[in-house]
Scaffold this active site. Sequence first.
Site, PDB file in Angstrom:
ATOM      1  CG  HIS A  20      -2.019  -1.036   1.090  1.00 59.32           C
ATOM      2  ND1 HIS A  20      -3.340  -0.766   1.239  1.00 59.32           N
ATOM      3  CD2 HIS A  20      -1.958  -2.347   0.764  1.00 59.32           C
ATOM      4  CE1 HIS A  20      -4.049  -1.853   1.034  1.00 59.32           C
ATOM      5  NE2 HIS A  20      -3.225  -2.842   0.750  1.00 59.32           N
ATOM      6  CG  ASP A 117      -3.893   2.309   2.693  1.00 60.73           C
ATOM      7  OD1 ASP A 117      -4.666   1.791   3.508  1.00 60.73           O
ATOM      8  OD2 ASP A 117      -2.713   2.596   2.978  1.00 60.73           O
TER       9      ASP A 117
END
Length: 480
Positions: A20, A117
């Site tokens: 991420h 995210d």
Amino acid sequence: MAEISSKPHALLVPSPMMGHLIPLMELASSLVTHHNFHVTVVVVSPNSSPELSKVIQSAKTKKLYDIVELPAPSSGHVSNMAGAVFTNLAALMLDAISSLRSAISVLEVKPAAMIVDIFGTPALTVAEEFHMLKYVMVASCARPLTVLLYAPVLDTQIQGEYLDCEELLEIPGCKAVRPEDVAKPMMNRKDREYGAYLRKANDIASMSDGIMINTWEDLEAKSLKAMREHPEWNKILKVPVYTIGPLFRSAGQSSGGPTTPRSELLDWLDKQPKESVLYVAFGSMGVLSAEQIIEMAWGLELSKQRFIWVVHPPSKRSGDKGNDISEYLPEGFMARTHERGVVVTAWAPQSEILAHSSVGGTLSHCGWNSSVESILNGVPMIAWPLYAEQTMIATQLVEELKVAIKPKELPTKAVAGREEIEMLVKKIMEQKEGDEMRARVKELKASGEKALSKEGSSFNMLSELSRLCKINTEQQGQKV
Ligand code: UDP
């Protein structure tokens, strides 16, 4: 200062997980380089991972955007991320909220937008307090996202375990999903990860002003059209979906950054013939069982192909051997293959390896970042999904995009034998099927590059974000 304030300011808050952090940092670079943004990346200090720290250090050295490091929360949720990410990362990001709030309040130029995210949705409440636009950036692609967002509906429609379903799982407007392809949290409805997964779906759909996906229009047209236009989707998803990919690290951007001496691995690759090396790797968290390591080693040896194999000792069980990988390899493997194969037990400079002209194929765990890196370097894959949403991505790569082949049985279900591995490796590296996939993956590479180019679909979506941020900045300025 004057220069900074004339630009839209975006605040990116990645969770401390390699798959991420890397694409969010790539997004930060793209916003600065191509869309004239001022960007601040706020990271929760990953005291558990030296590799994450290296990525952050490398970005600091480049000075393309500001980086603020928040202290690691003391609660230690970061262990066993591959096992319970939805539960652990959600808790970790929740713990980080008050220090995030403090960090934002001392920024000289208030950001117009916050981008998190999928694990960072708790932080969007802070964005709200500071009147920022709120976006969730999905580091994976659209298809697993459709299943995640639709899971709360499936939860009401289906009784018992999804894995026991005899029918395909219907997702409106999308290709139906094989029950065995669902993401790991959906495999056990009694596990608390499943509850956290459903909550995440609701948060993503309800808390943001838009969802950004690391994909591009031509790659996943059907799923994207469904999410935007299908009447069933209009009930659950009321915010726009932006495609902003392919975000990926090109060569020269591996964690060590430009100051790292050129790896011996790359010197070795320089000496190999064009497209002759198979790169075998399983992402930041993938491990094989002891038995699978033996079969993989034999498969690579029997194939007689060149290879780089990133391999870590299997996860510890009582009776396992130590941390030295040679204890798990067949006796004499290294000596017999040393002329044509390299075994890597540390962090590999993957973006450089995949970009090297000597690499002709990869055997990959199908993490989306690795898949994008393979596609954008024109490298076909042997799909070897292990955790998270990788089985679904593998199916997509094999059956829809036709740039990968995979073993008969899922690697999470059964050990693949040496003969099958030998056959897969030969197929991708030296047979017609491999050449066809190589040609196809190069077409996808071109379509990804087109999406990123000026006036391409992903470029235009980020330009739209810039426009919205400017409007928000103006409106907030007027209120002051
Ligand atoms: N990576 C790397 N070296 C390694 C292992 C991983 O550079 O030895 C990078 C890889 O290039 C990718 C990221 O770490 O950018 C892993 O992300 P992905 O989504 O592929 O898998 P995850 O680790 O999240 O399962």
